[in-house]
Motif scaffolding. Structure first.
Motif: not given
Length: 360
Positions: A188-189, A191-193, A319, A324-325
């Motif tokens: 997930q981190l 993807k956030l990047k 997040y 977002k998480l």
């Protein structure tokens, strides 16, 4: 002094307590009841019995993490964590409720975090071991989340992705053990990047989970697609830029054939090797690729990055609050379930972060 059991409310002077202790070491294989045993011991939690600057705590939740296995072998190698002492209670990251306090910083009813709570129902510990107070009502964050996305697994994922991975938008990222405690947050981190993220998992159910709930672009079942070299060719036609390694062994070997020039491999763990003595572990035959492709392969321990723990916590809490998480927990109930919980780490039976609900 540690303990748990009897008086769940902690109002009596003495509680009859249950705790897990190291009866014998397990140099190989999954620890069993021959190695870990549950016993009942009395613990005095009256205010008069508690030393100054200590608190008595009823333990609510405990985190079950793969690194605990490396402290049960009786052999200091690999992660080089100190071994649990024989006939002494073992410890784990946990959440507890203060029931008596001899420290001005904490009062009865405070919910607290401690990376070294005994695997027990109650304990008396120095207040300095508590790392923070939390208010789950105000933060709208569940207590298990403090052991997963805001605990050791989340921090490991954050260090691997945010600090060591040096991700850029569009990077091709591979995460092994993608549905596990670290993998679900690492993906997930990434993807956030703005990265393209692929994961490997041990079942079709986990493949669906990481794609549908954690946002992975692709994932594969390594028990079904057993030619991992072919699988990585299929999912990474343009090669791998960053690989967060959670399993080691043959998967790392396969990755080294597909890692791009100057790729990064943060090594968080090698769970495929934890139940073997070092002479039986699988060697990686193509390490020369690290030289030829100028790959940065870097092992890390989260304790080295504790100076960034507050930064991590603030970012992850933001997040979570922004939606977002997401996280998934495999919850075992009661202190007696700890042995089952740790065994589940080395099978495909659990999905998400393994936690023990010790007390409601």
């Amino acid at each position: 002094m540690v303990g748990g059991g009897g008086d769940r409310g902690g109002s009596g002077a003495v509680v009859e307590n249950r705790e897990w202790y190291m009866a014998s070491y397990a140099p190989k294989g999954v620890p069993t009841s021959d190695h870990l045993k549950l016993r009942s011991v009395p613990l005095n939690v009256s205010t008069e019995s508690i030393p100054d600057s200590h608190v008595a705590v009823q333990i609510l939740w405990l985190s079950v993490d793969p690194y605990l296995r490396t402290r049960m072998s009786g052999i200091e190698d690999g992660l080089y964590f100190p071994q649990f002492k024989l006939d002494e209670v073992i410890s784990a990251f946990g959440v507890g409720r203060v029931i008596k306090s001899r420290d001005s910083r904490y009062g009865e009813g405070d919910i607290v975090l401690n990376p070294f709570f005994p695997v027990a129902e109650y304990c008396v510990v120095p207040a300095d071991l508590l790392i923070r107070k939390i208010d789950p009502t105000a933060s709208r964050i569940s207590l298990p989340d403090y052991l997963s996305c805001l605990g050791v697994p989340g921090f490991a994922a954050w260090v691997g992705i945010e600090v060591l991975g040096e991700l850029k938008p569009g990077s091709n990222v591979f995460i092994s053990a993608a549905a596990g405690g670290v993998g679900m947050f690492a993906g997930q981190l990434a993807k956030l990047k703005g990265c393209r993220v692929v994961g490997s998992t041990g079942s079709d159910e986990k493949v669906r989970l990481v794609k549908e709930e954690f946002g992975y672009d692709e994932a594969f079942n390594y028990n079904k697609e057993t030619d991992w070299d072919a699988a990585l060719s299929k999912y990474f036609p343009n090669g791998i830029d960053v690989y967060l390694d959670n399993v080691g062994g043959k998967m790392l070997e396969a990755v080294l054939n597909h890692i791009n020039r100057r790729g990064r491999i943060p090594v968080c763990g090698m769970i495929s090797q934890y139940n073997k003595v070092w002479t039986e572990r699988e060697g990686v035959r193509n390490l020369l690729n690290v030289v030829g492709k100028e790959v940065r392969l870097e092992g890390f321990l989260v304790r080295t990055y504790l100076d960034r723990f507050s930064e991590f916590g603030m970012q992850m809490e933001d997040y979570i609050k922004q939606g977002k998480l997401s996280s998934k927990h495999k919850i075992y109930n009661g202190i007696e379930s700890f042995l089952e919980g740790i065994g589940s780490l080395f099978s495909s039976s659990n999905i998400g972060k393994v936690v023990i609900q010790v007390s409601p």
